[in-house]
Design an enzyme around this catalytic site. Structure first.
Site, mmCIF file in Angstrom:
data_model
loop_
_atom_site.group_PDB
_atom_site.id
_atom_site.type_symbol
_atom_site.label_atom_id
_atom_site.label_comp_id
_atom_site.label_asym_id
_atom_site.label_seq_id
_atom_site.Cartn_x
_atom_site.Cartn_y
_atom_site.Cartn_z
ATOM 1 N N THR A 120 0.822 -1.210 0.000
ATOM 2 C CA THR A 120 0.000 0.000 0.000
ATOM 3 C C THR A 120 0.859 1.264 0.000
ATOM 4 O O THR A 120 1.914 1.318 0.634
ATOM 5 C CB THR A 120 -0.913 -0.006 1.235
ATOM 6 O OG1 THR A 120 -1.771 -1.137 1.175
ATOM 7 C CG2 THR A 120 -1.762 1.252 1.305
ATOM 8 N N ARG A 175 -24.267 -11.437 36.312
ATOM 9 C CA ARG A 175 -25.074 -10.262 36.596
ATOM 10 C C ARG A 175 -26.542 -10.626 36.771
ATOM 11 O O ARG A 175 -27.071 -11.541 36.125
ATOM 12 C CB ARG A 175 -24.958 -9.256 35.432
ATOM 13 C CG ARG A 175 -23.568 -8.705 35.226
ATOM 14 C CD ARG A 175 -23.232 -7.635 36.220
ATOM 15 N NE ARG A 175 -24.096 -6.450 36.043
ATOM 16 C CZ ARG A 175 -24.107 -5.415 36.846
ATOM 17 N NH1 ARG A 175 -23.324 -5.404 37.918
ATOM 18 N NH2 ARG A 175 -24.900 -4.381 36.605
ATOM 19 N N GLY A 225 -22.760 -0.747 30.252
ATOM 20 C CA GLY A 225 -21.717 0.242 30.490
ATOM 21 C C GLY A 225 -20.362 -0.373 30.752
ATOM 22 O O GLY A 225 -19.328 0.233 30.431
ATOM 23 N N GLU A 227 -5.464 -6.119 4.271
ATOM 24 C CA GLU A 227 -5.363 -7.273 3.357
ATOM 25 C C GLU A 227 -6.397 -7.188 2.235
ATOM 26 O O GLU A 227 -6.866 -8.199 1.717
ATOM 27 C CB GLU A 227 -5.505 -8.608 4.110
ATOM 28 C CG GLU A 227 -4.662 -8.748 5.372
ATOM 29 C CD GLU A 227 -3.170 -8.833 5.113
ATOM 30 O OE1 GLU A 227 -2.688 -8.049 4.273
ATOM 31 O OE2 GLU A 227 -2.494 -9.647 5.742
#
Length: 379
Positions: A123, A264, A337, A360
């Site tokens: 590139t 949780r 969060g 790529e």
């Protein structure tokens, strides 16, 4: 795909390395922008510095089907380091496959040991997706070459010792491009500042500056005018490596989501017991399984020399990197969060996997390749 006994052992050994040497340090490397060269050399001790290189030069001589297992596993610990290892191995394969015996003897043992690191230079600032339009030029100078130009977004630049550089030696278009091996110590090579970027903080990304770099004749890799083919054939394997890295990073994000939702509670019940969230997890797992199947199919096609392999590699790269990023982003959402906090690791995965849709060959270019394969029979 059912794994062989050897492949299961390969995954187990790679996972042990990943859990011992990558996963515990990934967040610190990301925070500190630290490139852990010492850990890369430990990976080389497992044969991961020359995954596809023949054994006589210190490589592991693994197949592409083996390689995607390796890179998926490594990326479950740190996708940025796994991504660099994929690029290093792409360069090592190019030298092993296209180099002459003297070139292989000279460079491959140190690459396989990762005493020398490697970077891939295609590139340019004005030639990304349209790689055949590159302007870096190599002109004959006696028996050698003078190489001048700028390469952009080069992973490992500055830290790497060897650079496979694509440069124009002839007319316009792909047929005018040749490949060269440039050493960091060659007079005239320099590097831009380390780019400040969204992710992949654990490896450097810099410009490679080539100011009349004088190369002897033995630095030409393959034949003059063969460079674009070398670059594209290298990218077929590189795309599978990055696709596999996306799978590994996303799988880690999914695993973290399962653990978080199990831990949780809301409204008196575990979040993991919510059907809505369980269905979201089921979709993530299903999409990863589909992407993994396509990556492994493409790897087997490349191993077998299937003429459709370049199109399958493009499909796999596009689908796996899009899927991996989407799964990681959903994982962040499932963390609420907490997903936005660095200490939980999910936001790092999201940042790291985003670039896989670009490097790529962008996923837009992957669609061009696939479409070309579908339509070329119709003229």
């Amino acid at each position: 795909m059912t794994l062989t006994e050897d492949q299961r052992a390969l995954v187990e050994a790679t996972l042990d390395f990943t859990q011992d040497h990558l996963a515990p340090h990934a967040l610190d490397w990301d925070r500190d922008h630290h490139f852990p060269v010492d850990v890369l050399r430990k990976a080389a001790g497992l044969g991961l510095g020359g995954v596809y290189v023949r054994e006589e030069h210190g490589g592991s001589a693994l197949t592409r089907a083996d390689g995607v297992l390796v890179f998926e596993t490594l990326a479950s610990g740190c996708s940025a380091i796994a991504g660099y290892l994929s690029i290093h191995n792409m360069v090592a394969w190019m030298i092993d496959h296209y180099g002459d015996p003297a070139q292989r003897d000279r460079w491959l043992p140190r690459l396989c040991a990762m005493d020398d690191l490697a970077s891939y230079c295609l590139t340019e600032p004005g030639a990304g997706s349209d790689a055949a339009a590159l302007t870096t030029r190599a002109v004959r100078d006696g028996d050698g070459w003078l190489l001048t130009g700028v390469k952009q977004f080069i992973s490992g630049a500055g830290a790497a010792q060897l650079y496979v550089v694509m440069a124009r030696t002839g007319g316009e278009g792909a047929d005018g491009i040749s490949a060269f091996v440039v050493d960091k110590d060659d007079p005239g090579i320099g590097f831009g500042p380390d780019e400040r970027k969204m992710g992949w903080h654990a490896q450097p990304t810099r410009q490679v500056l080539l100011d009349a770099v004088r190369l002897p004749a033995d630095r030409l890799l393959g034949r003059e005018g063969q460079g674009f083919r070398i670059a594209m054939n290298g990218l077929n394997g590189g795309r599978l490596g990055i696709a596999a890295c996306s799978l590994g990073g996303a799988r880690s994000a999914l695993d973290r989501s399962l653990a978080h939702l199990a831990d949780r509670e809301a409204f008196g019940t575990r979040l993991l017991d919510s059907d809505a969230l369980r269905f979201r997890l089921a979709d993530m797992a299903t999409e990863l399984a589909a992407a993994r199947a396509l990556v492994r199919e493409a790897a087997e096609a490349l191993d077998q020399g299937d003429p459709q392999a370049p199109y399958l590699c493009a499909m796999a790269k596009r689908f796996a990197t899009d899927t991996g990023y989407t799964v990681a982003d959903r994982a962040l959402q499932l963390h609420g969060g907490y997903g936005y906090l660095s200490e939980y690791g999910v936001e790092k995965i999201v940042r790291d996997l985003r670039v896989h849709q670009i490097l790529e060959g962008t996923n837009e270019i992957m669609r061009v390749i696939v479409a070309r394969g579908l339509t070329e029979a119709f003229g």
